[in-house]
Design a protein around this motif. Structure first.
Motif, PDB file in Angstrom:
ATOM      1  N   ILE A   1     -11.815  31.285  37.257  1.00  0.00           N
ATOM      2  CA  ILE A   1     -10.947  30.157  36.660  1.00  0.00           C
ATOM      3  C   ILE A   1     -10.141  29.773  37.572  1.00  0.00           C
ATOM      4  N   ALA A   2      -9.451  30.486  38.443  1.00  0.00           N
ATOM      5  CA  ALA A   2      -8.341  30.019  39.561  1.00  0.00           C
ATOM      6  C   ALA A   2      -9.257  29.294  40.591  1.00  0.00           C
ATOM      7  N   GLY A   3     -10.283  29.566  40.822  1.00  0.00           N
ATOM      8  CA  GLY A   3     -10.958  28.925  41.832  1.00  0.00           C
ATOM      9  C   GLY A   3     -11.411  27.549  41.408  1.00  0.00           C
ATOM     10  N   ALA A   4     -11.720  27.592  40.132  1.00  0.00           N
ATOM     11  CA  ALA A   4     -12.320  26.158  39.570  1.00  0.00           C
ATOM     12  C   ALA A   4     -11.026  25.051  39.734  1.00  0.00           C
ATOM     13  N   ARG A   5      -9.938  25.692  39.300  1.00  0.00           N
ATOM     14  CA  ARG A   5      -8.548  24.848  39.291  1.00  0.00           C
ATOM     15  C   ARG A   5      -8.220  24.443  40.696  1.00  0.00           C
ATOM     16  N   ILE A   6      -8.507  25.411  41.853  1.00  0.00           N
ATOM     17  CA  ILE A   6      -8.047  25.084  42.974  1.00  0.00           C
ATOM     18  C   ILE A   6      -9.137  24.169  43.675  1.00  0.00           C
ATOM     19  N   ILE A   7     -10.287  24.301  43.427  1.00  0.00           N
ATOM     20  CA  ILE A   7     -11.487  23.001  43.796  1.00  0.00           C
ATOM     21  C   ILE A   7     -11.159  21.807  43.159  1.00  0.00           C
ATOM     22  N   SER A   8     -10.729  21.784  41.876  1.00  0.00           N
ATOM     23  CA  SER A   8     -10.314  20.489  41.314  1.00  0.00           C
ATOM     24  C   SER A   8      -9.298  19.819  42.036  1.00  0.00           C
TER      25      SER A   8
ATOM     26  N   VAL B   1      -4.519  33.442  27.759  1.00  0.00           N
ATOM     27  CA  VAL B   1      -3.328  32.586  28.308  1.00  0.00           C
ATOM     28  C   VAL B   1      -3.490  32.061  29.478  1.00  0.00           C
ATOM     29  N   PHE B   2      -4.171  32.742  30.500  1.00  0.00           N
ATOM     30  CA  PHE B   2      -4.534  31.951  31.868  1.00  0.00           C
ATOM     31  C   PHE B   2      -5.511  31.091  31.745  1.00  0.00           C
ATOM     32  N   SER B   3      -6.433  31.176  30.770  1.00  0.00           N
ATOM     33  CA  SER B   3      -7.563  29.911  30.839  1.00  0.00           C
ATOM     34  C   SER B   3      -6.679  28.879  30.077  1.00  0.00           C
ATOM     35  N   SER B   4      -5.739  28.877  29.082  1.00  0.00           N
ATOM     36  CA  SER B   4      -5.152  27.870  28.578  1.00  0.00           C
ATOM     37  C   SER B   4      -4.493  27.157  29.314  1.00  0.00           C
ATOM     38  N   ILE B   5      -3.719  27.902  30.224  1.00  0.00           N
ATOM     39  CA  ILE B   5      -2.697  27.141  31.355  1.00  0.00           C
ATOM     40  C   ILE B   5      -3.575  26.318  32.137  1.00  0.00           C
ATOM     41  N   THR B   6      -4.678  27.048  32.627  1.00  0.00           N
ATOM     42  CA  THR B   6      -5.565  26.305  33.431  1.00  0.00           C
ATOM     43  C   THR B   6      -6.073  25.171  32.962  1.00  0.00           C
ATOM     44  N   LEU B   7      -6.568  25.334  31.651  1.00  0.00           N
ATOM     45  CA  LEU B   7      -7.259  24.199  30.951  1.00  0.00           C
ATOM     46  C   LEU B   7      -6.283  22.742  31.079  1.00  0.00           C
TER      47      LEU B   7
ATOM     48  N   TYR C   1       1.019  29.364  38.647  1.00  0.00           N
ATOM     49  CA  TYR C   1       1.050  30.283  39.640  1.00  0.00           C
ATOM     50  C   TYR C   1       1.612  31.581  39.369  1.00  0.00           C
ATOM     51  N   VAL C   2       2.459  31.627  38.204  1.00  0.00           N
ATOM     52  CA  VAL C   2       3.161  32.610  37.776  1.00  0.00           C
ATOM     53  C   VAL C   2       2.057  33.583  37.108  1.00  0.00           C
ATOM     54  N   ALA C   3       1.288  32.720  36.184  1.00  0.00           N
ATOM     55  CA  ALA C   3       0.224  33.456  35.264  1.00  0.00           C
ATOM     56  C   ALA C   3      -0.911  34.079  36.213  1.00  0.00           C
ATOM     57  N   LEU C   4      -1.048  33.322  37.397  1.00  0.00           N
ATOM     58  CA  LEU C   4      -2.232  33.915  38.315  1.00  0.00           C
ATOM     59  C   LEU C   4      -2.025  35.223  38.710  1.00  0.00           C
TER      60      LEU C   4
ATOM     61  N   PRO D   1      -5.598  20.228  54.445  1.00  0.00           N
ATOM     62  CA  PRO D   1      -5.836  21.740  54.784  1.00  0.00           C
ATOM     63  C   PRO D   1      -4.950  22.532  54.015  1.00  0.00           C
ATOM     64  N   PHE D   2      -3.445  22.211  54.112  1.00  0.00           N
ATOM     65  CA  PHE D   2      -2.668  23.191  53.418  1.00  0.00           C
ATOM     66  C   PHE D   2      -2.119  22.744  52.048  1.00  0.00           C
ATOM     67  N   LEU D   3      -2.923  22.035  51.306  1.00  0.00           N
ATOM     68  CA  LEU D   3      -2.616  21.271  50.121  1.00  0.00           C
ATOM     69  C   LEU D   3      -2.117  22.439  49.066  1.00  0.00           C
ATOM     70  N   LEU D   4      -2.823  23.578  49.048  1.00  0.00           N
ATOM     71  CA  LEU D   4      -2.459  24.428  48.047  1.00  0.00           C
ATOM     72  C   LEU D   4      -1.220  24.938  48.396  1.00  0.00           C
ATOM     73  N   ILE D   5      -0.941  25.361  49.729  1.00  0.00           N
ATOM     74  CA  ILE D   5       0.444  26.047  50.026  1.00  0.00           C
ATOM     75  C   ILE D   5       1.659  25.030  49.554  1.00  0.00           C
ATOM     76  N   TYR D   6       1.422  23.878  49.876  1.00  0.00           N
ATOM     77  CA  TYR D   6       2.372  22.743  49.825  1.00  0.00           C
ATOM     78  C   TYR D   6       2.624  22.711  48.215  1.00  0.00           C
ATOM     79  N   ASP D   7       1.487  22.709  47.428  1.00  0.00           N
ATOM     80  CA  ASP D   7       1.365  22.647  45.896  1.00  0.00           C
ATOM     81  C   ASP D   7       2.407  23.652  45.408  1.00  0.00           C
TER      82      ASP D   7
END
Length: 376
Positions: A322-329, A13-19, A299-302, A348-354
């Motif tokens: 997997i989460a790290g690959a998504r965040i780096i992307s 489930v988590f991999s599918s959402i990230t993909l 974020y819910v699935a993570l 710098p705060f891209l993830l927080i704003y997202d």
């Protein structure tokens, strides 16, 4: 066995959402982020009518008019539509008219109309414009360079009839301003990328150009005159096609909104865009809505996946990888876009704003549907 089955389900489930998110990043949004601006090959500069609507904006005109009249362009006129102002706006424009012959004043002092928003004023400005090629901005905005007009108009080559430009806000040292810049960046990445995918769904009326012929071919704003918003998205989504739209993102082509934006104004504008989205194509509605859903689900699935894999270290490390690959992307695609659009302060705060907007955007969407009477 049950434990292994649960672990497998969590991973799938988590991999599918990230993909699905990665597909958005690299198939759609990368169209803009990884693109290179090609200089349009224009045989000669086309005459341009710059149109701006003014309503009780004398203070803004004091900054706007000098910057506009300093544009380095061979042949243009500035059409100022005075939409029933009660301040010194009209006198200021007339004063500049005595210095510049290419300023045209359209006075709507006694205009009576049931058309909502600024559509009537814009339509009158278009009707009174001398030239075929029209460039629109806001009196509260100022171009970032004296080549703004040139950069936008140079895209009127081949079959191009629409030019999408970028507008932003003045940078201020507060959280709300940084959130504004992130939201503005995110919106631009979406509508620039989809335009490059030949699926244009909106533009920004603070910095957009199109032809008079295209406007009249679409019967102007007639299809949505009863709505208080929609000038910048409904018309463009219906007028654009695979061949007629260009995207301009050189730094010299930007405009900056110079006054402080109240939260209430920004919220209503955002809700208006969500409300008018239902008039877009089914393809674009699904593309945009599905991304918002997938972004929230990630974020819910993570969180759920981390909780569910705490007792299974190999699975936990896999989830984090997997989460790290998504965040780096995300940082890669949005970071490059932020650099192009001079919005590096959000990186710098891209993830927080997202995360903040992943929660807030569904709220604004639902609010637009509940309080739809505000836009009719």
């Amino acid at each position: 066995m049950l434990k292994d089955s649960l672990s497998f389900t969590i991973l799938v489930v988590f991999s599918s959402i990230t993909l699905l998110q990665l597909l958005y990043y690299y198939v759609i949004y990368a169209r803009f982020s990884f693109s290179r601006k090609k200089k349009p090959v224009a045989m000669q500069q086309v005459p341009v009518s710059v149109i701006v609507v003014v309503k009780d904006a004398a203070n803004s005109l004091l900054k706007f008019l000098p910057r506009m009249m300093s544009q380095q362009y061979s042949q243009f006129e500035l059409v100022v539509v005075n939409d029933q102002s009660h301040d010194l706006s009209e006198l200021l424009v007339k004063e500049y008219q005595s210095q510049y012959s290419n300023i045209k004043l359209v006075d709507l002092e006694s205009a009576v109309t049931t058309i909502r928003g600024s559509k009537f004023a814009l339509s009158m400005g278009i009707r009174c414009a001398t030239y075929e090629h029209l460039l629109f901005t806001d009196v509260e905005c100022c171009p970032t360079s004296s080549h703004w007009l040139e950069k936008m108009a140079d895209n009127f080559v081949s079959q191009k009839q629409i030019v999408l430009g970028y507008s932003s806000y003045e940078k201020r040292n507060n959280l709300f301003n940084r959130l504004l810049h992130f939201d503005n960046l995110h919106n631009a990445v979406q509508y620039f990328s989809l335009a490059m995918c030949h699926s244009t769904y909106r533009g920004d009326l603070k910095n957009i150009a199109f032809t008079k012929a295209l406007f009249y071919a679409q019967r102007g704003f007639a299809s949505h005159n009863h709505i208080s918003c929609g000038e910048e998205d409904i018309f463009i989504s219906r007028a654009a096609n695979r061949q007629n739209t260009a995207v301009e993102f050189s730094p010299e082509s930007f405009v900056l909104l110079q006054h402080k934006i109240p939260y209430s104004y920004w919220k209503n504008h955002k809700m208006g865009l969500y409300y008018t989205r239902k008039m877009n194509t089914l393809r674009n509605r699904l593309t945009l809505s599905f991304y918002a859903l997938i972004n929230l689900l990630f974020y819910v699935a993570l969180v759920l996946a981390i909780i569910g894999s705490l007792a299974n270290k190999p699975l936990l490390f896999t989830i984090l990888g997997i989460a790290g690959a998504r965040i780096i992307s995300q940082y890669l695609v949005y970071g490059i876009a932020a650099s192009k659009l001079k919005e590096k302060q959000v990186i710098p705060f891209l993830l927080i704003y997202d995360i903040i907007f992943a929660v807030m955007n569904p709220y604004y969407y639902l609010s637009a549907q509940i309080y739809h009477h505000k836009f009719r």
